[in-house]
Design a protein around this motif. Structure first.
Motif, PDB file in Angstrom:
ATOM      1  N   GLN A   1       8.164   9.608 -26.499  1.00  0.00           N
ATOM      2  CA  GLN A   1       7.109  10.622 -26.425  1.00  0.00           C
ATOM      3  C   GLN A   1       7.544  11.842 -25.623  1.00  0.00           C
ATOM      4  OE1 GLN A   1       4.926  11.010 -23.283  1.00  0.00           O
ATOM      5  NE2 GLN A   1       4.377  12.926 -24.279  1.00  0.00           N
ATOM      6  N   CYS A   2       8.234  11.617 -24.491  1.00  0.00           N
ATOM      7  CA  CYS A   2       8.575  12.743 -23.618  1.00  0.00           C
ATOM      8  C   CYS A   2       9.984  13.274 -23.861  1.00  0.00           C
ATOM      9  CB  CYS A   2       8.383  12.361 -22.154  1.00  0.00           C
ATOM     10  SG  CYS A   2       9.496  11.086 -21.540  1.00  0.00           S
ATOM     11  N   LYS A   3      10.656  12.747 -24.884  1.00  0.00           N
ATOM     12  CA  LYS A   3      11.961  13.252 -25.343  1.00  0.00           C
ATOM     13  C   LYS A   3      13.092  13.030 -24.343  1.00  0.00           C
ATOM     14  CE  LYS A   3      10.157  14.819 -29.178  1.00  0.00           C
ATOM     15  NZ  LYS A   3       8.817  14.251 -29.014  1.00  0.00           N
ATOM     16  N   ARG A   4      13.029  11.957 -23.583  1.00  0.00           N
ATOM     17  CA  ARG A   4      14.137  11.653 -22.680  1.00  0.00           C
ATOM     18  C   ARG A   4      15.330  11.116 -23.460  1.00  0.00           C
ATOM     19  NH1 ARG A   4      12.690   8.765 -17.076  1.00  0.00           N
ATOM     20  NH2 ARG A   4      14.953   9.041 -16.977  1.00  0.00           N
ATOM     21  N   GLU A   5      16.523  11.299 -22.869  1.00  0.00           N
ATOM     22  CA  GLU A   5      17.740  10.803 -23.505  1.00  0.00           C
ATOM     23  C   GLU A   5      18.223   9.481 -22.912  1.00  0.00           C
ATOM     24  OE1 GLU A   5      17.167  14.954 -24.108  1.00  0.00           O
ATOM     25  OE2 GLU A   5      17.762  14.100 -22.184  1.00  0.00           O
ATOM     26  N   VAL A   6      17.747   9.139 -21.729  1.00  0.00           N
ATOM     27  CA  VAL A   6      18.208   7.931 -21.036  1.00  0.00           C
ATOM     28  C   VAL A   6      17.008   7.038 -20.734  1.00  0.00           C
ATOM     29  CG1 VAL A   6      19.385   7.016 -19.006  1.00  0.00           C
ATOM     30  CG2 VAL A   6      20.127   9.193 -20.005  1.00  0.00           C
ATOM     31  N   LEU A   7      17.111   5.782 -21.103  1.00  0.00           N
ATOM     32  CA  LEU A   7      16.030   4.828 -20.853  1.00  0.00           C
ATOM     33  C   LEU A   7      16.123   4.294 -19.424  1.00  0.00           C
ATOM     34  CD1 LEU A   7      16.248   2.766 -24.165  1.00  0.00           C
ATOM     35  CD2 LEU A   7      14.503   4.458 -23.581  1.00  0.00           C
ATOM     36  N   PRO A   8      15.071   4.430 -18.624  1.00  0.00           N
ATOM     37  CA  PRO A   8      15.077   3.842 -17.278  1.00  0.00           C
ATOM     38  C   PRO A   8      15.198   2.321 -17.335  1.00  0.00           C
ATOM     39  CG  PRO A   8      13.315   5.454 -17.504  1.00  0.00           C
ATOM     40  CD  PRO A   8      13.854   5.214 -18.885  1.00  0.00           C
ATOM     41  N   ILE A   9      15.593   1.752 -16.213  1.00  0.00           N
ATOM     42  CA  ILE A   9      15.819   0.314 -16.107  1.00  0.00           C
ATOM     43  C   ILE A   9      14.764  -0.303 -15.199  1.00  0.00           C
ATOM     44  CG2 ILE A   9      17.424  -1.469 -15.302  1.00  0.00           C
ATOM     45  CD1 ILE A   9      19.690   0.566 -15.832  1.00  0.00           C
ATOM     46  N   VAL A  10      14.224  -1.452 -15.607  1.00  0.00           N
ATOM     47  CA  VAL A  10      13.382  -2.257 -14.725  1.00  0.00           C
ATOM     48  C   VAL A  10      14.217  -3.447 -14.257  1.00  0.00           C
ATOM     49  CG1 VAL A  10      11.289  -3.630 -14.484  1.00  0.00           C
ATOM     50  CG2 VAL A  10      11.267  -1.592 -15.910  1.00  0.00           C
ATOM     51  N   GLU A  11      14.428  -3.532 -12.957  1.00  0.00           N
ATOM     52  CA  GLU A  11      15.237  -4.603 -12.393  1.00  0.00           C
ATOM     53  C   GLU A  11      14.397  -5.868 -12.194  1.00  0.00           C
ATOM     54  OE1 GLU A  11      18.399  -4.575 -11.805  1.00  0.00           O
ATOM     55  OE2 GLU A  11      18.998  -2.466 -11.743  1.00  0.00           O
ATOM     56  N   ASP A  12      15.073  -6.971 -11.881  1.00  0.00           N
ATOM     57  CA  ASP A  12      14.371  -8.194 -11.500  1.00  0.00           C
ATOM     58  C   ASP A  12      13.673  -7.983 -10.160  1.00  0.00           C
ATOM     59  OD1 ASP A  12      15.244  -9.572 -13.744  1.00  0.00           O
ATOM     60  OD2 ASP A  12      17.050 -10.318 -12.739  1.00  0.00           O
ATOM     61  N   THR A  13      12.633  -8.753  -9.920  1.00  0.00           N
ATOM     62  CA  THR A  13      11.897  -8.669  -8.661  1.00  0.00           C
ATOM     63  C   THR A  13      12.785  -9.084  -7.492  1.00  0.00           C
ATOM     64  OG1 THR A  13       9.848  -9.175  -9.832  1.00  0.00           O
ATOM     65  CG2 THR A  13       9.840  -9.452  -7.446  1.00  0.00           C
ATOM     66  N   ILE A  14      12.721  -8.316  -6.407  1.00  0.00           N
ATOM     67  CA  ILE A  14      13.544  -8.600  -5.231  1.00  0.00           C
ATOM     68  C   ILE A  14      12.666  -8.838  -4.007  1.00  0.00           C
ATOM     69  CG2 ILE A  14      15.438  -7.187  -6.108  1.00  0.00           C
ATOM     70  CD1 ILE A  14      14.618  -5.076  -3.945  1.00  0.00           C
TER      71      ILE A  14
END
Length: 235
Positions: A135-148
């Motif tokens: 939707q916002c036209k980003r080129e890089v997908l953010p990452i969701v890490e495991d819970t710490i």
């Protein structure tokens, strides 16, 4: 203009097919016609192409490289203490739109949900990220890490490391942001951090900051912080 993420390397003047989900969406939901222009992304690069159909399935003919980038010039890591799943999903969507690079769920003593609940939602979280970035036209997908736990927090430090602390109203977030420097921000759950947790963060190089005169909800605090950081770096 619609955007799609591709799963193979892209070359101009070549034709590419879509995965099953995108193919269905293009053909049966969006009902895109032959010749309509779309934007596709692979490897952090955007391209323009025209829709065509082959054996009844949509394909894209790549025509030009899109030289416009929609990413921030810095990395923003948001370490978010666990909140209710629906609120986290809202935060996730808006953080992606605002330019976050990485989201790290954090289990603290005042969290009132199970520690592993986010890890079981990984596929859903990734889908939210994908749709938001389309939707916002980003080129890089953010990452969701495991819970710490807090013990693992140093792994995610950046050039600047901050944590929101409602008991510290002297250090404004704005005063610690430096244009061009990567930044990590830690946000507490509802109820914030305990005194011991705040001391631990301070002892490990995280500076306590205020997000203003008003007490923000946990999901609002992260959105506010990313907005301010992004505005300063794009200004």
């Amino acid at each position: 203009m619609y955007q799609f993420f591709m799963e193979e390397d892209i070359n101009i003047n070549n034709t590419y097919s879509f995965n099953k989900d995108d193919s269905h969406h293009i053909k049966n939901v969006l009902r895109l016609n032959k010749g309509e222009i779309i934007r596709v992304v692979y490897g952090s690069k955007g391209y323009f192409g025209k829709i065509d159909y082959y054996n009844g399935n949509p394909v894209v003919n790549i025509e030009t490289l899109d030289n416009v980038k929609h990413e921030l010039d810095i990395n923003i890591t948001l370490i978010q203490s666990l909140i209710k799943v629906d609120k986290f999903e809202f935060l996730l969507q808006k953080s992606c739109e605002l330019g976050v690079s990485k989201i790290v769920p954090l289990y603290t003593s005042r969290c009132n949900i199970k520690k592993d609940i986010y890890d079981k939602k990984r596929n859903r979280f990734n889908k939210i990220i994908l749709e938001s970035c389309k939707q916002c036209k980003r080129e890089v997908l953010p990452i969701v890490e495991d819970t710490i736990n807090l013990d693992n927090i140093n792994k995610y430090k950046s050039d600047i490391n901050l944590f929101a602390y409602e008991l510290d109203d002297n250090n404004s977030l704005i005063n610690f942001i430096e244009k061009g420097k990567h930044i990590t921000v830690v946000i507490g759950t509802e109820g914030g951090f305990t005194h011991q947790e705040a001391l631990f963060l301070s002892d490990n190089g995280f500076m306590p900051v205020s997000l203003g005169k008003r007490i923000l909800r946990a999901e609002t605090a992260g959105i506010y912080a990313i907005s301010v950081i992004g505005a300063i770096n794009e200004g």
